[in-house]
Design a protein around this motif. Structure first.
Motif, mmCIF file in Angstrom:
data_model
loop_
_atom_site.group_PDB
_atom_site.id
_atom_site.type_symbol
_atom_site.label_atom_id
_atom_site.label_comp_id
_atom_site.label_asym_id
_atom_site.label_seq_id
_atom_site.Cartn_x
_atom_site.Cartn_y
_atom_site.Cartn_z
ATOM 1 N N ALA A 49 0.756 -1.321 0.118
ATOM 2 C CA ALA A 49 -0.124 0.126 0.072
ATOM 3 C C ALA A 49 0.903 1.218 0.197
ATOM 4 C CB ALA A 49 -1.178 -0.046 1.193
ATOM 5 N N ARG A 50 2.125 1.274 0.840
ATOM 6 C CA ARG A 50 2.733 2.464 0.958
ATOM 7 C C ARG A 50 3.397 2.726 -0.361
ATOM 8 N NH1 ARG A 50 4.549 4.204 6.413
ATOM 9 N NH2 ARG A 50 2.386 3.829 7.522
ATOM 10 N N HIS A 51 3.684 1.670 -1.129
ATOM 11 C CA HIS A 51 4.622 1.761 -2.452
ATOM 12 C C HIS A 51 3.527 2.116 -3.651
ATOM 13 C CE1 HIS A 51 7.260 0.551 -5.688
ATOM 14 N NE2 HIS A 51 6.187 0.031 -6.337
ATOM 15 N N TYR A 52 2.319 1.352 -3.606
ATOM 16 C CA TYR A 52 1.163 1.984 -4.403
ATOM 17 C C TYR A 52 1.035 3.518 -4.347
ATOM 18 C CZ TYR A 52 -3.374 2.246 -6.733
ATOM 19 O OH TYR A 52 -4.188 2.099 -7.478
ATOM 20 N N PHE A 53 0.923 4.299 -3.299
ATOM 21 C CA PHE A 53 0.758 5.480 -3.092
ATOM 22 C C PHE A 53 1.845 6.316 -3.112
ATOM 23 C CE2 PHE A 53 -3.326 3.884 -1.019
ATOM 24 C CZ PHE A 53 -4.164 4.231 -2.237
ATOM 25 N N GLY A 54 3.090 5.806 -2.891
ATOM 26 C CA GLY A 54 4.345 6.420 -2.823
ATOM 27 C C GLY A 54 4.786 7.213 -1.750
ATOM 28 N N LEU A 55 4.283 6.577 -0.586
ATOM 29 C CA LEU A 55 4.195 6.885 0.689
ATOM 30 C C LEU A 55 5.744 6.229 1.356
ATOM 31 C CD1 LEU A 55 0.799 6.380 1.977
ATOM 32 C CD2 LEU A 55 1.831 8.710 1.712
ATOM 33 N N ASP A 56 6.038 6.955 2.459
ATOM 34 C CA ASP A 56 7.129 6.520 2.999
ATOM 35 C C ASP A 56 7.117 5.344 3.765
ATOM 36 O OD1 ASP A 56 9.098 6.426 5.744
ATOM 37 O OD2 ASP A 56 10.101 7.962 4.521
ATOM 38 N N GLU A 57 8.078 4.445 3.615
ATOM 39 C CA GLU A 57 7.846 2.913 4.321
ATOM 40 C C GLU A 57 7.589 3.084 5.624
ATOM 41 O OE1 GLU A 57 10.847 0.375 2.796
ATOM 42 O OE2 GLU A 57 10.583 0.623 0.809
ATOM 43 N N ASP A 58 8.229 3.692 6.279
ATOM 44 C CA ASP A 58 8.187 3.827 7.782
ATOM 45 C C ASP A 58 7.692 4.684 8.568
ATOM 46 O OD1 ASP A 58 9.942 1.129 7.634
ATOM 47 O OD2 ASP A 58 11.679 2.700 7.073
ATOM 48 N N ALA A 59 7.356 5.950 7.898
ATOM 49 C CA ALA A 59 6.748 7.070 8.752
ATOM 50 C C ALA A 59 5.560 6.945 9.182
ATOM 51 C CB ALA A 59 6.784 8.446 7.813
#
Length: 445
Positions: A203-213
């Motif tokens: 999900a984080r990769h799909y939206f381009g979000l930080d993996e850990d934040a």
């Protein structure tokens, strides 16, 4: 044919033929997402329990069902809408004529679908459905009715229908429907069974979000919510400095201009969300309105939430969120209290406390009813089977030759076993995201 006249779209070329003897279920829940999504969740459950059942959704040309229902693979029948004005006037005087026209159109839909049961979810589509199902002089021609009320305070259609329905269910106690069985709100299986932890990285990769934040999800309905947009976007600098990522659905007709500090986790702003399952999986905390369907989905996923009810109507949205908030699964904030300063102070405080988030998540999950869709579907299928068998028995008493029915109704448990053995897929089965394209755009404001 006018846009409000009866029309049936069908995915089964033989569905309109007289030889179709499968159980036929009609769901009535058009207009808003709060009525449509529970109806489609129950339709999915009916299909899982009995893959042979015919399912028809009732709606109008003015509702979101014209997009949502076909995308989920179900037949859609359109009837004239019957708005119910709250104030005296010319429009109210026209209501009886409009209602009669809609009931007659609905009766034709029920006949064409060879309906065995009607399942209603309130709204202006349900009233004609309830009346058409029961408005027969001959009791043998009346159809059984199942009603589900998703809101904390029942609307007019369900209050009327509950007086003569066979089964009445509700999301919460105190909905105003006496004797209603509390089952929760039917939620799509892909949401009810969502593995947030397992899907987090995807999900984080799909939206381009930080993996850990730590990540905040913000949405306000199909058109967004101006109050949430201004408050959260206005707090972008503070959120970024606190190391918080944001996924913000601001509405397709709106614009926002968040400014994050250099090196901060991404603040992803989108007009609408096509994949609500992945949005939920990506988030650690959600800030949203509290329409009944929104509260049901958020709590089903176990997401801690900041609920900001719409300050309109009779306070229904506040009532929707109260059970989750009182259980400890969310925070309730008045609309006029939500400012950029409030977000800058409170959101980092929550996301910086993993123990509190874990406790809120557990509490939110505990308020959900993951089996609500199946409970409504079982009631509908059992009533449909009883109605079909009763009709055959009456035909036999009149000396008519009963038709041979290879698809004779069976008990719900037998249908469940057969469905598991067949592993049948069909309408309502997600295709890695197609089912979500319009679901988020239909969410309550």
């Amino acid at each position: 044919m006018g846009p409000d006249e009866t029309r049936v779209t069908t995915t089964d070329p033989g569905a309109a033929g007289g030889s179709d003897r499968k159980l036929s279920v009609v769901v009535a829940g058009g207009g808003t997402a709060g009525h449509i999504e529970p109806a489609l969740a129950v339709a999915d459950a009916v299909h899982r329990l009995d893959p042979t059942a015919r399912i028809t959704a009732l709606g109008t040309s003015r509702g979101l069902e014209t997009t949502l229902v076909p995308e989920r693979g179900y037949d859609l029948a359109l009837i004239p809408p019957v708005p119910l004005p709250r104030k005296p006037g010319i429009e109210l005087a026209k209501t009886p004529t409009r209602l009669l026209r809609s009931v007659l159109a609905t009766r034709k839909v029920l006949a064409d679908a060879k309906a065995d049961v009607v399942v209603g979810f309130g709204g202006y589509v349900s009233m004609p459905a309830y009346l058409a199902a029961r408005a027969h002089l001959r009791p043998s021609r009346r159809l059984p009715i199942v009603i589900h009320e998703a809101n904390a305070s029942a609307g007019v259609a369900n209050k009327v229908g509950a007086r003569f329905a066979d089964v009445v269910m509700a999301a919460v106690d105190g909905s105003g429907l006496d004797g209603a069985e509390v089952v929760g709100i039917p939620v799509r299986g892909v949401i009810a069974d969502l593995d947030r932890k397992g899907l987090r990285a995807k999900a984080r990769h799909y939206f381009g979000l930080d993996e850990d934040a730590p990540t905040l999800l913000v949405f306000g309905g199909s058109q967004g919510a101006q109050r949430l947009n201004e408050a959260v976007a206005g707090a972008a600098d503070a959120l970024g400095r606190a190391g918080i990522g944001v996924l913000h659905a601001y509405g397709p007709k709106n614009t926002i201009d968040p400014v994050s500090p250099e090196g901060a986790p991404p603040y992803r702003a989108v007009g609408y969300l096509k994949r609500m399952d992945l949005a939920y999986a990506a988030a650690d905390l959600v800030m949203c309105r509290s329409g009944a369907m929104t509260v049901a989905e958020v709590s089903a996923t176990g997401l801690p939430a900041i609920y900001v009810p719409l300050p309109h109507g009779n306070g229904e949205q506040r009532l929707n969120a109260l059970p989750v908030v009182e259980a400890g699964g969310g925070v309730l904030v008045a609309d006029d209290e939500v400012t950029a300063d409030w977000v800058a102070a409170k959101v980092p405080e929550l996301l910086g406390n993993p123990d509190r988030l874990a406790a809120m998540s557990a509490s939110a999950s505990g308020t959900g009813h993951g089996d609500a869709a199946n409970a409504v579907a079982r009631a509908a299928l059992d009533l449909a089977a009883s109605h079909r068998l009763g009709r055959k028995a009456r035909a036999a008493q009149r000396g008519e030759q009963p038709q041979v029915d290879a698809d004779a109704p069976v008990a719900t448990k037998d249908r469940e076993s057969a469905a598991r053995d067949e592993g049948t897929s069909g309408p309502g089965a997600p295709d890695d995201g197609a089912a979500f394209r319009s679901a988020e755009s239909a969410r309550e404001r």
